[in-house]
Enzyme design. Structure first.
Site, PDB file in Angstrom:
ATOM      1  N   ASN A 148     -27.800  28.676 -37.147  1.00 52.42           N
ATOM      2  CA  ASN A 148     -28.997  27.829 -37.296  1.00 52.42           C
ATOM      3  C   ASN A 148     -29.393  27.581 -38.745  1.00 52.42           C
ATOM      4  OD1 ASN A 148     -31.892  26.865 -36.555  1.00 52.42           O
ATOM      5  ND2 ASN A 148     -32.217  28.701 -37.817  1.00 52.42           N
ATOM      6  N   TYR A 187     -26.633  15.522 -46.071  1.00 54.13           N
ATOM      7  CA  TYR A 187     -27.064  16.261 -44.875  1.00 54.13           C
ATOM      8  C   TYR A 187     -26.304  15.751 -43.653  1.00 54.13           C
ATOM      9  CZ  TYR A 187     -30.421  18.241 -41.505  1.00 54.13           C
ATOM     10  OH  TYR A 187     -31.018  18.932 -40.471  1.00 54.13           O
ATOM     11  N   LYS A 241     -23.790  17.741 -41.117  1.00 52.73           N
ATOM     12  CA  LYS A 241     -24.140  17.893 -39.696  1.00 52.73           C
ATOM     13  C   LYS A 241     -23.144  17.163 -38.784  1.00 52.73           C
ATOM     14  CE  LYS A 241     -27.806  20.481 -40.191  1.00 52.73           C
ATOM     15  NZ  LYS A 241     -27.836  21.858 -39.697  1.00 52.73           N
ATOM     16  N   VAL A 282     -25.614  32.757 -45.591  1.00 52.84           N
ATOM     17  CA  VAL A 282     -24.538  32.244 -44.732  1.00 52.84           C
ATOM     18  C   VAL A 282     -23.415  31.576 -45.519  1.00 52.84           C
ATOM     19  CG1 VAL A 282     -25.966  31.970 -42.656  1.00 52.84           C
ATOM     20  CG2 VAL A 282     -25.726  30.035 -44.265  1.00 52.84           C
ATOM     21  N   THR A 287     -41.279  21.782 -38.526  1.00 55.20           N
ATOM     22  CA  THR A 287     -40.991  23.092 -39.127  1.00 55.20           C
ATOM     23  C   THR A 287     -41.126  22.965 -40.649  1.00 55.20           C
ATOM     24  OG1 THR A 287     -38.650  22.796 -39.631  1.00 55.20           O
ATOM     25  CG2 THR A 287     -39.183  23.442 -37.361  1.00 55.20           C
ATOM     26  N   ILE A 322     -38.515  17.686 -35.815  1.00 50.54           N
ATOM     27  CA  ILE A 322     -39.117  18.928 -35.310  1.00 50.54           C
ATOM     28  C   ILE A 322     -40.046  19.472 -36.393  1.00 50.54           C
ATOM     29  CG2 ILE A 322     -38.672  21.205 -34.317  1.00 50.54           C
ATOM     30  CD1 ILE A 322     -37.331  18.882 -32.726  1.00 50.54           C
TER      31      ILE A 322
HETATM   32  N1  LIG Z   1     -36.844  20.602 -38.411  1.00 47.81           N
HETATM   33  C1  LIG Z   1     -36.144  19.514 -38.103  1.00 47.81           C
HETATM   34  O1  LIG Z   1     -36.704  18.417 -37.978  1.00 47.81           O
HETATM   35  C2  LIG Z   1     -34.659  19.623 -37.879  1.00 47.81           C
HETATM   36  C3  LIG Z   1     -34.007  18.518 -37.307  1.00 47.81           C
HETATM   37  C4  LIG Z   1     -32.636  18.594 -37.094  1.00 47.81           C
HETATM   38  C5  LIG Z   1     -31.923  19.735 -37.422  1.00 47.81           C
HETATM   39  N2  LIG Z   1     -32.593  20.786 -37.985  1.00 47.81           N
HETATM   40  C6  LIG Z   1     -31.780  21.965 -38.319  1.00 47.81           C
HETATM   41  O2  LIG Z   1     -32.333  23.117 -37.725  1.00 47.81           O
HETATM   42  C7  LIG Z   1     -31.982  24.271 -38.479  1.00 47.81           C
HETATM   43  C8  LIG Z   1     -33.215  25.091 -38.747  1.00 47.81           C
HETATM   44  O3  LIG Z   1     -34.105  24.315 -39.510  1.00 47.81           O
HETATM   45  P1  LIG Z   1     -35.698  24.499 -39.492  1.00 47.81           P
HETATM   46  O4  LIG Z   1     -36.268  23.161 -39.259  1.00 47.81           O
HETATM   47  O5  LIG Z   1     -36.084  25.642 -38.651  1.00 47.81           O
HETATM   48  O6  LIG Z   1     -35.903  24.823 -41.059  1.00 47.81           O
HETATM   49  P2  LIG Z   1     -36.641  26.015 -41.832  1.00 47.81           P
HETATM   50  O7  LIG Z   1     -36.587  25.620 -43.262  1.00 47.81           O
HETATM   51  O8  LIG Z   1     -37.954  26.295 -41.204  1.00 47.81           O
HETATM   52  O9  LIG Z   1     -35.673  27.263 -41.566  1.00 47.81           O
HETATM   53  C9  LIG Z   1     -34.404  27.344 -42.128  1.00 47.81           C
HETATM   54  C10 LIG Z   1     -34.100  28.785 -42.448  1.00 47.81           C
HETATM   55  O10 LIG Z   1     -32.796  28.853 -43.019  1.00 47.81           O
HETATM   56  C11 LIG Z   1     -32.839  29.797 -44.072  1.00 47.81           C
HETATM   57  N3  LIG Z   1     -31.766  29.603 -45.037  1.00 47.81           N
HETATM   58  C12 LIG Z   1     -31.658  28.647 -45.988  1.00 47.81           C
HETATM   59  N4  LIG Z   1     -30.553  28.846 -46.732  1.00 47.81           N
HETATM   60  C13 LIG Z   1     -29.942  29.950 -46.226  1.00 47.81           C
HETATM   61  C14 LIG Z   1     -28.764  30.660 -46.549  1.00 47.81           C
HETATM   62  N5  LIG Z   1     -27.983  30.310 -47.585  1.00 47.81           N
HETATM   63  N6  LIG Z   1     -28.433  31.746 -45.800  1.00 47.81           N
HETATM   64  C15 LIG Z   1     -29.223  32.135 -44.774  1.00 47.81           C
HETATM   65  N7  LIG Z   1     -30.362  31.508 -44.436  1.00 47.81           N
HETATM   66  C16 LIG Z   1     -30.720  30.433 -45.150  1.00 47.81           C
HETATM   67  C17 LIG Z   1     -34.205  29.618 -44.694  1.00 47.81           C
HETATM   68  O11 LIG Z   1     -34.593  30.748 -45.466  1.00 47.81           O
HETATM   69  C18 LIG Z   1     -35.073  29.398 -43.459  1.00 47.81           C
HETATM   70  O12 LIG Z   1     -35.593  30.600 -42.972  1.00 47.81           O
HETATM   71  C19 LIG Z   1     -31.299  23.751 -39.747  1.00 47.81           C
HETATM   72  O13 LIG Z   1     -29.896  23.849 -39.599  1.00 47.81           O
HETATM   73  C20 LIG Z   1     -31.730  22.289 -39.797  1.00 47.81           C
HETATM   74  O14 LIG Z   1     -30.815  21.487 -40.491  1.00 47.81           O
HETATM   75  C21 LIG Z   1     -33.925  20.764 -38.205  1.00 47.81           C
END
Ligand SMILES: NC(=O)c1ccc[n+]([C@@H]2O[C@H](COP(=O)([O-])OP(=O)(O)OC[C@H]3O[C@@H](n4cnc5c(N)ncnc54)[C@H](O)[C@@H]3O)[C@@H](O)[C@H]2O)c1
Length: 278
Positions: free
Chosen positions: A104, A169, A173, A78, A206, A204
């Site tokens: 995402n 971060y 965001k 991305v 993950t 969350i």
């Molecule tokens: N898990 C949480 O607690 C939480 C809380 C708030 C926000 N978020 C946000 O939710 C979104 C998803 O996070 P998640 O928790 O599912 O994390 P995750 O690490 O499980 O998934 C993130 C995905 O993004 C992909 N990714 C990373 N760099 C990339 C790039 N340059 N191009 C394309 N893909 C890329 C990774 O390969 C991975 O599959 C993120 O934006 C994260 O900041 C997560």
């Protein structure tokens, strides 16, 4: 045998909430992106899942198909504008249009700001913020030509309140939050029928919590990374006493992407078990 509906009662067809729509989900190889791709497939969407992780992305594609959906997986960094141009062109060629873009993909790099290198700062901004800019810039013309649609940008509670140890971060965001509102207003002004909203997940459960730490620990979020134990932090800091699941966020994204949210644009949906209500 099904009884006929009573007089005056509207009949309801059992249809998917995304029937006939094409959705593009970035970062779909894992966590929230995977849950969203699968949820959309169950609701009838054709799903373009993209990621840099090919193994995880192809697993998501299998899950999309197991859940009755059509879809493809595409390689997609991305942070690369050239990649975005290819992905949007392929989506158009394969499915003829686009109705939902879910920005995402994201990373979180923790650590004290005085110890952050410029290189790691740029890496985080380029994925979390530049990636959203490229996605919005290159998808809006296709969304508009497809009769309108929705962009959902995945921000974070870290884009609403500060967290020690997550300054980079939070900067990315927080920027996504206001970028979302500005673009929503541009689309409204253009009358192009494209809605733009953000979601703000809390803690969350993950794989993101096991990735990307650099430097000394700061606030509750960074401690969670250190312990690799998100459940403990959730018990201590989240009012409902537990972490959320990826599906909890996918449900919010689905609502904003669907026609049920047709009058909702420029807003933010917080999905955090009460974390930022305190
Ligand atoms: N898990 C949480 O607690 C939480 C809380 C708030 C926000 N978020 C946000 O939710 C979104 C998803 O996070 P998640 O928790 O599912 O994390 P995750 O690490 O499980 O998934 C993130 C995905 O993004 C992909 N990714 C990373 N760099 C990339 C790039 N340059 N191009 C394309 N893909 C890329 C990774 O390969 C991975 O599959 C993120 O934006 C994260 O900041 C997560």
């Amino acid at each position: 045998m099904r009884r006929p509906p009573a007089a005056g009662v509207e009949t309801v067809n059992v249809m998917g909430r995304m029937d006939g729509k094409v959705a593009l989900v970035t970062g779909a190889a894992s966590g929230i992106g995977r849950a969203t791709a699968v949820r959309f497939a169950r609701e009838g969407a054709a799903v373009v899942s993209t990621d840099i992780d090919h193994e995880g992305g192809n697993e998501t594609l299998s899950l999309v198909k197991q859940n009755g959906g059509r879809g493809i997986f595409l390689h997609h960094d991305v942070a690369s504008e050239a990649c975005w141009i290819d992905v949007i062109a392929t989506t158009h060629a394969e499915f003829g249009g686009l109705h939902a873009l879910i920005n995402n993909a994201g990373i979180a790099i923790s650590g004290d700001i005085v110890e952050r290198s410029y290189e790691s700062w740029r890496r985080e901004q380029s994925i979390n913020l530049d990636g959203v800019f490229f996605g919005v810039k290159h998808s809006i013309p296709l969304l508009a030509r497809s009769g309108g649609g929705a962009v959902v940008n995945v921000s974070s509670v870290a884009g609403l309140v500060g967290n020690a140890g997550l300054a980079g971060y939070g900067a990315s965001k927080g920027a996504v939050r206001l970028f979302t509102k500005a673009v929503a207003l541009e689309c409204a002004k253009a009358r192009n029928h494209v809605r733009v909203n953000s979601v703000h997940p809390g803690v969350i459960d993950t794989p993101i919590w096991e990735k990307g730490s650099s430097g000394r620990a700061g606030g509750w979020a960074v401690q969670a990374v250190r312990k690799a134990h998100v459940a403990v932090v959730a018990q201590l800091g989240v009012p409902v006493g537990r972490a959320g699941q990826a599906e909890d966020v996918a449900n919010g994204i689905l609502f904003l992407a669907s026609d049920e949210a047709r009058y909702i644009t420029g807003t933010e949906l917080v999905i955090d078990g009460g974390l930022t209500a305190q």
